[in-house]
Write an enzyme that holds these catalytic residues in place. Structure first.
Site, PDB file in Angstrom:
ATOM      1  N   GLY A  89      -8.871   0.361 -20.587  1.00 19.83           N
ATOM      2  CA  GLY A  89     -10.275   0.494 -20.215  1.00 19.83           C
ATOM      3  C   GLY A  89     -11.111  -0.508 -20.979  1.00 19.83           C
ATOM      4  O   GLY A  89     -10.598  -1.487 -21.523  1.00 19.83           O
ATOM      5  N   ARG A  90     -12.394  -0.245 -21.071  1.00 20.40           N
ATOM      6  CA  ARG A  90     -13.280  -1.174 -21.776  1.00 20.40           C
ATOM      7  C   ARG A  90     -13.377  -0.877 -23.258  1.00 20.40           C
ATOM      8  O   ARG A  90     -13.869  -1.708 -24.024  1.00 20.40           O
ATOM      9  CB  ARG A  90     -14.649  -1.181 -21.129  1.00 20.40           C
ATOM     10  CG  ARG A  90     -14.613  -1.855 -19.759  1.00 20.40           C
ATOM     11  CD  ARG A  90     -15.978  -2.123 -19.225  1.00 20.40           C
ATOM     12  NE  ARG A  90     -16.883  -1.096 -19.700  1.00 20.40           N
ATOM     13  CZ  ARG A  90     -17.920  -0.645 -19.044  1.00 20.40           C
ATOM     14  NH1 ARG A  90     -18.229  -1.123 -17.897  1.00 20.40           N
ATOM     15  NH2 ARG A  90     -18.688   0.294 -19.548  1.00 20.40           N
ATOM     16  N   CYS A 119      -2.550  -1.490 -20.494  1.00 21.09           N
ATOM     17  CA  CYS A 119      -3.653  -2.209 -19.866  1.00 21.09           C
ATOM     18  C   CYS A 119      -4.422  -3.049 -20.890  1.00 21.09           C
ATOM     19  O   CYS A 119      -3.844  -3.888 -21.558  1.00 21.09           O
ATOM     20  CB  CYS A 119      -4.549  -1.206 -19.137  1.00 21.09           C
ATOM     21  SG  CYS A 119      -5.552  -1.917 -17.825  1.00 21.09           S
ATOM     22  N   TYR A 139      -2.864  -5.566 -18.657  1.00 22.84           N
ATOM     23  CA  TYR A 139      -3.527  -5.987 -17.431  1.00 22.84           C
ATOM     24  C   TYR A 139      -3.460  -7.516 -17.405  1.00 22.84           C
ATOM     25  O   TYR A 139      -3.673  -8.166 -18.437  1.00 22.84           O
ATOM     26  CB  TYR A 139      -4.969  -5.480 -17.406  1.00 22.84           C
ATOM     27  CG  TYR A 139      -5.635  -5.739 -16.092  1.00 22.84           C
ATOM     28  CD1 TYR A 139      -5.249  -5.051 -14.953  1.00 22.84           C
ATOM     29  CD2 TYR A 139      -6.624  -6.710 -15.974  1.00 22.84           C
ATOM     30  CE1 TYR A 139      -5.834  -5.314 -13.722  1.00 22.84           C
ATOM     31  CE2 TYR A 139      -7.218  -6.981 -14.755  1.00 22.84           C
ATOM     32  CZ  TYR A 139      -6.815  -6.276 -13.626  1.00 22.84           C
ATOM     33  OH  TYR A 139      -7.384  -6.548 -12.409  1.00 22.84           O
TER      34      TYR A 139
END
Length: 189
Positions: A89-90, A119, A139
């Site tokens: 995620g961020r 990711c 990712y």
């Protein structure tokens, strides 16, 4: 299988599935998972985001659930834990600016304890300078960071994972079955 104590470092706008699924799955098989976030305490929540793959040039992002933390960041000691989980995620993009977080990540590599990152979690590993010579999936947009940190980017199918020593990584949440199976194998050694 002996129960392990696992630290999960997360933060606001962590990827929903990459946080909730490992948190719940690892507890379901008997492990204790302490989820923490800098500046937050047990009972506080972090916002999550759902990243989906809908045919665009990159993932789409939608609001996710609130994820309740169950431990206080300020009171944890990484030496008390058997393993580390870093969701994507961020959150990793700003958690990597926190020197305490980076020191915690380095502890798990210095002591060769199992680490599972998925990711964008690779951003945190790259900033902690623990990827030198290691195969690491993430990712695809994180490939330059993995390589700049001295890692070897493992370009896998979105459903695959890779283990290199104490590190298990995967490109994104569709790899949960492979990623969690490989991480649990390390936990059982």
């Amino acid at each position: 299988m002996s129960s392990k104590r696992i630290l999960m470092i997360t933060g606001d706008f962590t990827e929903d599935y990459e946080t909730m699924v490992p948190f719940q799955a690892l507890m379901a098989v008997g492990h204790q998972v302490d989820a923490v976030c800098p500046g937050k305490a047990s009972g506080d929540t972090v916002a999550t985001a759902i990243h989906d793959f809908e045919g665009d040039q990159t993932y789409s992002e939608k609001p996710g659930h609130r994820f309740a933390l169950n431990a206080d960041f300020a009171s944890i000691n990484p030496a008390d834990y058997d393993a580390l989980v870093v969701p994507g995620g961020r959150a990793p993009e700003y958690l990597r600016l926190n020197q305490e977080v980076l020191a915690m990540v380095r502890h798990f590599f210095d002591t060769q304890k199992p680490v599972a990152a998925i990711c964008h979690g690779a951003q945190l590993l790259a900033a902690a300078k623990v990827l030198e010579g290691k195969q690491c999936s993430a990712y695809p947009a994180c490939q330059p960071e993995v390589e700049l940190a001295g890692g070897q980017f493992a370009n896998l199918e979105v459903t695959d994972a890779v283990t290199d020593g104490n590190l298990v990584t995967a490109p994104a949440w569709p790899a949960h079955p492979a990623w969690l199976a490989q991480f649990m194998a390390l936990l059982n050694k």
